[in-house]
Design an enzyme around this catalytic site. Sequence first.
Site, PDB file in Angstrom:
ATOM      1  CE1 TYR A 142      -4.920 -61.741 -10.390  1.00 36.34           C
ATOM      2  CE2 TYR A 142      -4.320 -63.647 -11.693  1.00 36.34           C
ATOM      3  CZ  TYR A 142      -5.155 -62.573 -11.459  1.00 36.34           C
ATOM      4  OH  TYR A 142      -6.227 -62.343 -12.283  1.00 36.34           O
ATOM      5  CE  LYS A 192      -5.947 -47.643 -17.569  1.00 40.11           C
ATOM      6  NZ  LYS A 192      -6.853 -47.216 -18.648  1.00 40.11           N
ATOM      7  CG  ASP A 224      -8.513 -48.688 -21.163  1.00 39.18           C
ATOM      8  OD1 ASP A 224      -7.369 -48.904 -21.608  1.00 39.18           O
ATOM      9  OD2 ASP A 224      -8.890 -47.542 -20.836  1.00 39.18           O
ATOM     10  CG  ASP A 248      -6.858 -64.566 -15.014  1.00 40.49           C
ATOM     11  OD1 ASP A 248      -7.317 -65.460 -15.735  1.00 40.49           O
ATOM     12  OD2 ASP A 248      -7.071 -64.505 -13.787  1.00 40.49           O
ATOM     13  CG  ASP A 252     -10.749 -66.718 -19.142  1.00 43.06           C
ATOM     14  OD1 ASP A 252      -9.864 -67.501 -19.535  1.00 43.06           O
ATOM     15  OD2 ASP A 252     -11.402 -66.889 -18.101  1.00 43.06           O
TER      16      ASP A 252
END
Length: 358
Positions: A142, A192, A224, A248, A252
């Site tokens: 980001y 990852k 994942d 993020d 959620d």
Amino acid sequence: MNIKICLLPGDGIGPEIITQAVRVLEKTATHFTHTIETQTALIGGVAIDAVGEPLPKATIAACQSSDAVLLGAVGGPKWDNIDPAIRPEKGLLGIRKALGLFANLRPAVLFPELVKASYLRPDIVRQGLDIMVVRELTGGAYFGEPRGETIINGERAAFNTMIYAESEIERIVRMACEIAMKRSKRLCSVDKANVLDVSRLWREVTIRTAAEYPDVQLSHMYVDNAAMQLIRDPSQFDVLVTENLFGDILSDEASMLTGSIGMLPSASMGADGPALFEPIHGSAPDIAGQDKANPLATILSVSMLLRYSFGLEAEALAIEKAVQSVLAQGYRTGDIYVGEGTQVGCAAMGSLVVDAIG
Ligand code: NAD
């Protein structure tokens, strides 16, 4: 203890939920013989209306001179079409930056009383859930440079850079270890590392940093798989730590396991200075001013504030137990009402929690 707090009610349901949270804070303080000192400042749309910008300098100063900040929510349709440079959400990003908040703590707690409000099968969440997602907030894709658009082989292409320095990883992992030490001492780092170089560094630094906390049982999971495991068997997790983009999405996802965003608090913390506590939901303009908002996410944000900014564990627990007892008595705001119990409004829910403390 003197508890000095800056209140940022903001927009929409913000003022309603902050009012109830402050009542709960005051009752808790009285019960445990602390004193409360509050000041209220402008942020978001109301600040744009009053002074033409979403984060006035006076608000930053008020936050910096407090021990902690309690925020309601910002934004709403009234400000949707204004100059993007001064949108209400800029106030939120601005205050996080001004206070140097690099860690976002997002608990996903499902009270056993609300199992029916969860989207998961009752047999998966029967015992309730209590997960803490620790998300890095100021680095990664980001914010990474370089970023932008270019032309590759004659066509438009766009790119971002997912980049972390060792020090950025160290400080968030250290914070996650500290939090794990206060809980069940289990920490899962999500990355990852099978594909991304940045994740390989993340994992290396995480192992090195967590070694300073021999009592913390560290595990690693690919993002994942973590996304799948959160749905398949969420109670395997206690504290999760991960970088900004993964966090993020996973935070959620974790919040949806609990049914209502009206129940979930959050904290954003830095190395020192005041931390910021807020519900994860937005300003809910569709129900603003109607006494329908669920104040429990903000009330539970007060509990986090007492625990993480002041080390007041008994006081934090008192609020959490009060919330649980009100739910156990069957009281529900509209967002968590599934046909059983008594439906109440925002102010009545606040009063019930106030009465249940002490
Ligand atoms: P939202 O979270 O405000 O609302 C989504 C849905 O959840 C709505 O139906 C709302 O009524 C309901 N809801 C939210 N909080 C509730 C509560 N406490 N009790 C009962 N129901 C609740 O998200 P949105 O509608 O996408 O956004 C509305 C505004 O809020 C936008 O301007 C957005 O930019 C802003 N926003 C602010 C924040 C923040 O301040 N941290 C976060 C997200 C969105």
